[in-house]
Design a protein around this motif. Sequence first.
Motif, PDB file in Angstrom:
ATOM      1  N   PHE A 166       1.666  -0.587   1.229  1.00 12.03           N
ATOM      2  CA  PHE A 166       0.881   0.159   0.710  1.00 12.03           C
ATOM      3  C   PHE A 166       0.485   1.154   1.736  1.00 12.03           C
ATOM      4  O   PHE A 166       0.822   1.133   2.964  1.00 12.03           O
ATOM      5  N   PRO A 167      -0.158   2.533   1.446  1.00 13.76           N
ATOM      6  CA  PRO A 167      -0.451   3.362   2.419  1.00 13.76           C
ATOM      7  C   PRO A 167      -1.823   2.813   3.015  1.00 13.76           C
ATOM      8  O   PRO A 167      -2.350   1.609   2.737  1.00 13.76           O
ATOM      9  N   GLY A 168      -2.031   3.127   4.517  1.00 16.06           N
ATOM     10  CA  GLY A 168      -3.136   2.425   5.104  1.00 16.06           C
ATOM     11  C   GLY A 168      -3.965   3.382   5.479  1.00 16.06           C
ATOM     12  O   GLY A 168      -3.882   5.003   5.386  1.00 16.06           O
ATOM     13  N   LEU A 169      -5.339   3.013   5.923  1.00 17.16           N
ATOM     14  CA  LEU A 169      -6.666   3.953   6.250  1.00 17.16           C
ATOM     15  C   LEU A 169      -7.398   3.433   7.126  1.00 17.16           C
ATOM     16  O   LEU A 169      -7.707   2.054   7.272  1.00 17.16           O
ATOM     17  N   LEU A 170      -7.485   4.102   8.306  1.00 16.55           N
ATOM     18  CA  LEU A 170      -8.598   3.686   9.478  1.00 16.55           C
ATOM     19  C   LEU A 170      -9.904   4.303   8.990  1.00 16.55           C
ATOM     20  O   LEU A 170     -10.036   5.380   8.924  1.00 16.55           O
ATOM     21  N   ASP A 171     -10.739   3.381   8.739  1.00 20.74           N
ATOM     22  CA  ASP A 171     -12.053   3.717   8.277  1.00 20.74           C
ATOM     23  C   ASP A 171     -13.318   3.529   9.035  1.00 20.74           C
ATOM     24  O   ASP A 171     -13.552   2.324   9.699  1.00 20.74           O
ATOM     25  N   MET A 172     -13.949   4.739   9.486  1.00 20.30           N
ATOM     26  CA  MET A 172     -15.069   4.659  10.610  1.00 20.30           C
ATOM     27  C   MET A 172     -16.291   5.200  10.100  1.00 20.30           C
ATOM     28  O   MET A 172     -16.505   6.269   9.318  1.00 20.30           O
ATOM     29  N   TRP A 173     -17.538   4.569  10.165  1.00 25.59           N
ATOM     30  CA  TRP A 173     -18.649   4.822  10.012  1.00 25.59           C
ATOM     31  C   TRP A 173     -19.427   5.545  11.018  1.00 25.59           C
ATOM     32  O   TRP A 173     -18.710   5.936  12.019  1.00 25.59           O
ATOM     33  N   GLY A 174     -20.618   5.753  11.098  1.00 27.71           N
ATOM     34  CA  GLY A 174     -21.478   6.617  11.932  1.00 27.71           C
ATOM     35  C   GLY A 174     -22.040   5.849  13.100  1.00 27.71           C
ATOM     36  O   GLY A 174     -21.522   5.003  13.704  1.00 27.71           O
ATOM     37  N   GLY A 175     -23.070   6.588  13.657  1.00 30.18           N
ATOM     38  CA  GLY A 175     -23.775   6.304  14.825  1.00 30.18           C
ATOM     39  C   GLY A 175     -24.768   5.156  14.946  1.00 30.18           C
ATOM     40  O   GLY A 175     -25.079   4.728  15.765  1.00 30.18           O
ATOM     41  N   GLY A 176     -24.686   4.438  13.729  1.00 30.29           N
ATOM     42  CA  GLY A 176     -25.654   3.372  13.618  1.00 30.29           C
ATOM     43  C   GLY A 176     -24.801   2.146  14.166  1.00 30.29           C
ATOM     44  O   GLY A 176     -25.522   0.946  14.457  1.00 30.29           O
ATOM     45  N   GLY A 177     -23.510   2.244  14.415  1.00 34.25           N
ATOM     46  CA  GLY A 177     -22.831   1.150  14.945  1.00 34.25           C
ATOM     47  C   GLY A 177     -22.456  -0.046  13.999  1.00 34.25           C
ATOM     48  O   GLY A 177     -23.045   0.178  12.803  1.00 34.25           O
ATOM     49  N   GLY A 178     -22.033  -1.215  14.497  1.00 35.57           N
ATOM     50  CA  GLY A 178     -21.922  -2.259  13.534  1.00 35.57           C
ATOM     51  C   GLY A 178     -20.606  -2.392  12.892  1.00 35.57           C
ATOM     52  O   GLY A 178     -19.935  -1.252  12.694  1.00 35.57           O
ATOM     53  N   LEU A 179     -20.287  -3.246  12.287  1.00 34.88           N
ATOM     54  CA  LEU A 179     -19.142  -3.448  11.368  1.00 34.88           C
ATOM     55  C   LEU A 179     -19.504  -3.273   9.882  1.00 34.88           C
ATOM     56  O   LEU A 179     -20.088  -4.096   9.269  1.00 34.88           O
ATOM     57  N   ILE A 180     -19.321  -1.860   9.243  1.00 31.20           N
ATOM     58  CA  ILE A 180     -19.764  -1.678   8.012  1.00 31.20           C
ATOM     59  C   ILE A 180     -18.246  -1.907   6.913  1.00 31.20           C
ATOM     60  O   ILE A 180     -17.369  -1.255   7.237  1.00 31.20           O
ATOM     61  N   GLU A 181     -18.309  -2.685   6.074  1.00 29.81           N
ATOM     62  CA  GLU A 181     -17.071  -3.103   5.313  1.00 29.81           C
ATOM     63  C   GLU A 181     -16.841  -2.476   4.058  1.00 29.81           C
ATOM     64  O   GLU A 181     -15.824  -2.660   3.463  1.00 29.81           O
ATOM     65  N   TYR A 182     -17.969  -2.342   3.467  1.00 31.18           N
ATOM     66  CA  TYR A 182     -17.963  -2.104   1.887  1.00 31.18           C
ATOM     67  C   TYR A 182     -17.233  -0.897   1.436  1.00 31.18           C
ATOM     68  O   TYR A 182     -16.202  -1.099   0.329  1.00 31.18           O
ATOM     69  N   ARG A 183     -16.923   0.150   2.275  1.00 36.99           N
ATOM     70  CA  ARG A 183     -16.219   1.232   1.905  1.00 36.99           C
ATOM     71  C   ARG A 183     -14.724   0.782   1.862  1.00 36.99           C
ATOM     72  O   ARG A 183     -13.943   1.218   1.141  1.00 36.99           O
ATOM     73  N   SER A 184     -14.273  -0.083   3.070  1.00 37.75           N
ATOM     74  CA  SER A 184     -12.851  -0.383   3.272  1.00 37.75           C
ATOM     75  C   SER A 184     -12.588  -1.284   2.105  1.00 37.75           C
ATOM     76  O   SER A 184     -11.577  -1.285   1.490  1.00 37.75           O
TER      77      SER A 184
END
Length: 431
Positions: A166-184
């Motif tokens: 499959f194609p791959g994506l590195l997914d990064m959220w913002g300055g609030g930190g933590g591990l945010i998974e739902y978009r990935s």
Amino acid sequence: MSPPFSPILSVQPTRALVDEKLKVVVENLPPGSPVTLHSLHHSEDEDYWEAYGHYVSDFRGIVSVAEDLSFGGTYTGKEDMGLLWSMRPVPGSRKGLRLRKMNICSPLLFNISVYSGHVTEGFREETPLTSALIERWYMAPGVKRIDIRERGVRGTLFIPPGPGPFPGLLDMWGGGGGLIEYRSALLASHGYVSLAMDYFRSQELESAELEFKYFETAFNIIKEHPQVNPDRVGIFGLSLGSLVTMHVAAESTIVKPRCCICVSGSHFYPHDRTLKEVIMEPMTNSHRVRVDENNHHIWRDLWKELLSDPSKKVDVGKINCPILLVNGQDDQNAPADECAEDIAHLMNAAGNGHLLTRVLYPDTGHLIEPPYSPHCRASNFRVAAVAEKTVTLLWGGQTKPHSDAQEDSWKKILSFLQQNLYSSTSPRAKL
């Protein structure tokens, strides 16, 4: 006393991904009957969220949310998904709430109910005529979720069902930190191996150089995965994650993303500072932060001052892959529209302007989420670099246009990814 009729509520599909549309129909009502359709969600934070619309049944005794007008409520007009995107905390809730799904292994549950008459309050004390429970998922059946603790990188990898590659994506959220998974998880549900990365907790990233290597390592973890096509890996960032996306795409000699998506981002990145130091800017220069009549912090002007200083900006002229910028004109957290204009100017001057696609939405704020997510104009925000510091940030946007932008931008994002990560050709910089 029970009504002399038994309305039939149909909500389809009862189980679906969060970006799929619902079809809500009420039948067997008296013709010309006023009814209220109401949705209720109990969040993981133990808060209740609701939305509702006022309808009048047609001559057949039918209300179709997709085809009929709402005459009042949290949304008006013909809005097939208004029962979701217009959700807001119920009266009396805590201040500064934002609805986000943290446990993506379970669904968002919504109770859709029908009430007699046009009701505006006290829903939980009233008995509905009929109700239905629906599930909304970020993670499709068969998607694998894998904890990553590899080469110092922490995150969660989501892999679509099937053998790949499959194609791959590195997914990064913002300055609030933590591990945010739902978009990935949602991206994996659409066919992309996606790594949701936690990049604020590490105590080892105490220099800009070490931090930069961390992002390069994370990208390579995706690229080297046996189910990933190594030539088709992109980067997706929101807010501070967009800044990182552009910085890595422009400056790395080993990371060559196939494409980049930047949502509500800027290109401010002093090369000798860590992200924690960058996000501290509003804290150390709080005298330049504006507040509105509700004492909500407005940060956009603070960042805007950096536009005139080339030493504080990513050299976007070095980017040599297609890049999509998605911004809102009412972003009160970052000068995203002005940044997009400056990025276009710099890329055109460098001869790579043909790689840039810009989408700008009126009356749209900073938090451009996957479609049908409730609009959040302001919320409590804990600055990741200062654990004890919490402020209420004004993100901006008006509910209806912001929600329309979320739906439209997601379609454009998926189309952009399809074109650049799945198709046989995609544009590159002129060499």
